[in-house]
Design an enzyme around this catalytic site. Structure first.
Site, PDB file in Angstrom:
ATOM      1  N   ASN A 167      -0.412   2.208 -13.877  1.00  0.00           N
ATOM      2  CA  ASN A 167       0.070   0.767 -12.912  1.00  0.00           C
ATOM      3  C   ASN A 167      -0.862  -0.322 -13.450  1.00  0.00           C
ATOM      4  O   ASN A 167      -1.760  -0.901 -13.968  1.00  0.00           O
ATOM      5  CB  ASN A 167      -0.028   1.558 -11.798  1.00  0.00           C
ATOM      6  CG  ASN A 167      -1.071   1.565 -11.644  1.00  0.00           C
ATOM      7  OD1 ASN A 167      -2.072   1.243 -10.843  1.00  0.00           O
ATOM      8  ND2 ASN A 167      -1.606   3.272 -11.030  1.00  0.00           N
ATOM      9  N   ASP A 195       1.696   8.818  -9.020  1.00  0.00           N
ATOM     10  CA  ASP A 195       1.388  10.159  -8.168  1.00  0.00           C
ATOM     11  C   ASP A 195       1.726  10.684  -8.613  1.00  0.00           C
ATOM     12  O   ASP A 195       1.682  12.005  -8.755  1.00  0.00           O
ATOM     13  CB  ASP A 195       3.647   9.648  -7.748  1.00  0.00           C
ATOM     14  CG  ASP A 195       2.560   8.330  -5.920  1.00  0.00           C
ATOM     15  OD1 ASP A 195       1.162   9.031  -5.881  1.00  0.00           O
ATOM     16  OD2 ASP A 195       3.669   7.826  -5.750  1.00  0.00           O
ATOM     17  N   PRO A 222      -2.694  15.195  -7.122  1.00  0.00           N
ATOM     18  CA  PRO A 222      -3.426  15.535  -5.795  1.00  0.00           C
ATOM     19  C   PRO A 222      -3.412  14.058  -4.942  1.00  0.00           C
ATOM     20  O   PRO A 222      -3.565  13.002  -5.342  1.00  0.00           O
ATOM     21  CB  PRO A 222      -4.960  15.631  -5.722  1.00  0.00           C
ATOM     22  CG  PRO A 222      -4.919  15.439  -7.184  1.00  0.00           C
ATOM     23  CD  PRO A 222      -3.941  15.050  -8.363  1.00  0.00           C
ATOM     24  N   PHE A 245      -4.597   2.511   2.053  1.00  0.00           N
ATOM     25  CA  PHE A 245      -3.672   0.968   1.609  1.00  0.00           C
ATOM     26  C   PHE A 245      -2.010   1.912   1.355  1.00  0.00           C
ATOM     27  O   PHE A 245      -1.948   3.000   0.638  1.00  0.00           O
ATOM     28  CB  PHE A 245      -4.433   0.437   0.060  1.00  0.00           C
ATOM     29  CG  PHE A 245      -5.533  -0.520   0.530  1.00  0.00           C
ATOM     30  CD1 PHE A 245      -6.467   0.256   1.110  1.00  0.00           C
ATOM     31  CD2 PHE A 245      -5.533  -1.887   0.610  1.00  0.00           C
ATOM     32  CE1 PHE A 245      -7.931  -1.100   0.972  1.00  0.00           C
ATOM     33  CE2 PHE A 245      -6.413  -2.818   0.417  1.00  0.00           C
ATOM     34  CZ  PHE A 245      -7.398  -2.115   1.329  1.00  0.00           C
ATOM     35  N   LYS A 260       3.267   6.942   6.902  1.00  0.00           N
ATOM     36  CA  LYS A 260       1.982   7.313   5.623  1.00  0.00           C
ATOM     37  C   LYS A 260       1.087   7.800   6.330  1.00  0.00           C
ATOM     38  O   LYS A 260      -0.370   8.325   5.886  1.00  0.00           O
ATOM     39  CB  LYS A 260       1.979   5.932   4.715  1.00  0.00           C
ATOM     40  CG  LYS A 260       1.247   6.393   3.562  1.00  0.00           C
ATOM     41  CD  LYS A 260       0.981   5.180   2.733  1.00  0.00           C
ATOM     42  CE  LYS A 260       2.335   5.032   2.270  1.00  0.00           C
ATOM     43  NZ  LYS A 260       2.461   4.180   0.562  1.00  0.00           N
TER      44      LYS A 260
END
Ligand code: C5P
Length: 429
Positions: A227, A295, A323, A342, A356
């Site tokens: 990413n 992810d 994980p 974050f 979250k």
């Protein structure tokens, strides 16, 4: 004049870590036989990775050479107020601004008198008057000079001015007399500098683990899924925590920025490796998960490079979940007392971030919107974030990632000072 003799290898690798490892010190060596001890002090600083700049007064130059000072500090030594070269490269203002602490060792009776009266007739005294940083002095002189009312008056003034004075030792003097006036040994001065930071840094005894950067998940030996994370925010947080004296382990994915000074850095590639490095580094007092962890990973990466063959359809990749490191740390038996995650979201940032926080069981979430032209975040130098705790939501102004890191570390300092806060957090879990 700058005297550049700094290309010498002193043969000492940085071996020790100390609260001083992340610090920058300006050492002023004035005239006195004790100046030889300051060479050893420079060596001790460099051994722990402390950044040292040195000013040598004319008197100091009579006892130690610019060559030795420069070789040991691995930097040019500064001697002259009126050198055009010095002023253009590193003037007296910048010399003092760069330092976290200025140490005068040995501090001669002359320099003490000048400091007490604001006299600025050379580089050392001018830098001291121009400085806005804490100053520590180690007086060293003959016992009669030490005992004179004028010296004691000057020292009293300096004390009132907030200068830290390291008391001289009692013992045999180089001049053959005995009494008060010996400069403490280099190890004692080093300890005084360490104590200064330990006493002035609320987080000095704490440990932290910070994750940063992306993870790379292999498809085959040459391809990966990654990413856009640059690691700038996570690295800045690790650096700011280290500046507060925290013992920081930074676990980072592949980034092109340098590891911060004074931080133990572990480079990994995949989420699984990151999880292993993080759990191995536990226990810690603080966890900051700033990494953009992938992810999913490819369930079975190809052992050989996948080949494009004429007439064949594109391969299908089967993914499996990685994980969740933040959730793992939040529920770990050695859970840090403050766990910060974050949340980079493209829409409905605050609601997703609050959800979250609960789902992952962390204490705070630093939320920001990504993907908008106005706030690309990834790779940018600035960041606009919202800090969400279990009870509060704070919108912070757009700032450099370094300033966001500073603001976050200030919050951490406040939080860890508040033992009641921590107690209520631990009983709520
Ligand atoms: O679920 P999401 O990836 O949006 O969560 C972001 C937060 O969780 C970040 O703090 C990130 O470092 C952390 N995270 C993690 N392990 C994962 C995924 C995210 O620690 N596998």
């Amino acid at each position: 004049m700058v005297q550049d003799f700094f290309l010498f290898d002193i043969g000492d690798d940085m071996t020790e870590t100390s609260v001083l490892s992340t610090r920058s010190i300006l050492l002023i060596i004035s005239g006195g036989i004790a100046a030889y001890k300051s060479l050893e002090l420079i060596r001790l600083f460099r051994k722990t990775g402390t950044y040292v700049r040195v000013i040598l007064t004319k008197g100091g130059e009579q006892f130690v050479t610019p060559l030795s000072v420069s070789a040991l500090s691995e930097h040019p030594v500064y001697t002259d107020l009126w050198s055009l070269k010095d002023e253009s490269e590193m003037g007296h203002i910048r010399l003092s601004r760069e330092a976290d602490l200025i140490i005068v060792a040995p501090a001669s009776a002359n320099l003490i008198a000048k400091m007490a009266n604001g006299i600025t007739d050379d580089l050392a005294s001018t830098t001291l008057l121009a400085s806005n940083k804490p100053i520590m002095i180690s007086p060293a002189m003959n016992p009669e000079m030490w005992a004179k009312p004028s010296t004691q008056r000057n020292l009293e003034i300096l004390k009132q001015d907030g200068i830290h004075i390291i008391a001289p030792n009692v013992g045999d003097m180089a001049c053959g007399e005995t009494g008060t006036g010996r400069m403490p040994e280099a190890t004692e001065l080093f300890k005084a500098a360490e104590d200064f930071f330990l006493n002035n840094q609320p987080l000095a005894a704490k440990t932290a683990i910070v994750t940063s950067g992306p993870t790379y998940e292999p498809i085959d030996p040459v391809r990966f899924i990654g990413n856009r994370s640059s690691g700038k925010q996570g690295h800045a947080i690790a650096a700011e925590l280290a500046k507060q004296g925290v013992n920081v382990t930074l676990v980072t994915g592949p980034v092109s920025i340098p590891a911060p000074h004074g931080v133990k850095t572990i480079a990994i590639e995949t989420a699984e490796d990151m999880k292993l490095a993080v759990t191995n580094a536990l226990p810690a007092d603080i966890f900051v998960g700033a990494a953009a962890v992938a992810d999913w990973r490819v369930e079975t990466p190809s052992v050989q490079k996948m080949k494009k063959r004429v007439g064949q359809t594109a391969p299908e990749l089967k993914f499996t979940e990685n994980p969740d490191i933040l959730a793992t740390v939040s529920t770990h038996p050695n859970r840090p007392s403050l766990v910060i995650g974050f949340a980079a979201e493209t829409e409905d940032v605050l609601n997703y971030a609050r959800a979250k926080l609960v789902k992952k069981g962390c204490d705070w979430i630093v939320a920001n919107q990504v993907g908008k032209d106005a706030n690309p975040v990834f790779g940018a130098d600035d960041n606009q974030v919202t800090l969400i705790t279990r009870t509060t939501t704070e919108n912070w102004p757009s700032a450099s990632k370094t300033d966001v890191a500073k603001m976050l570390v200030n919050k951490i300092v406040e939080d860890l000072k508040d033992e009641q806060q921590q107690l209520s957090r631990s009983t709520a879990k």
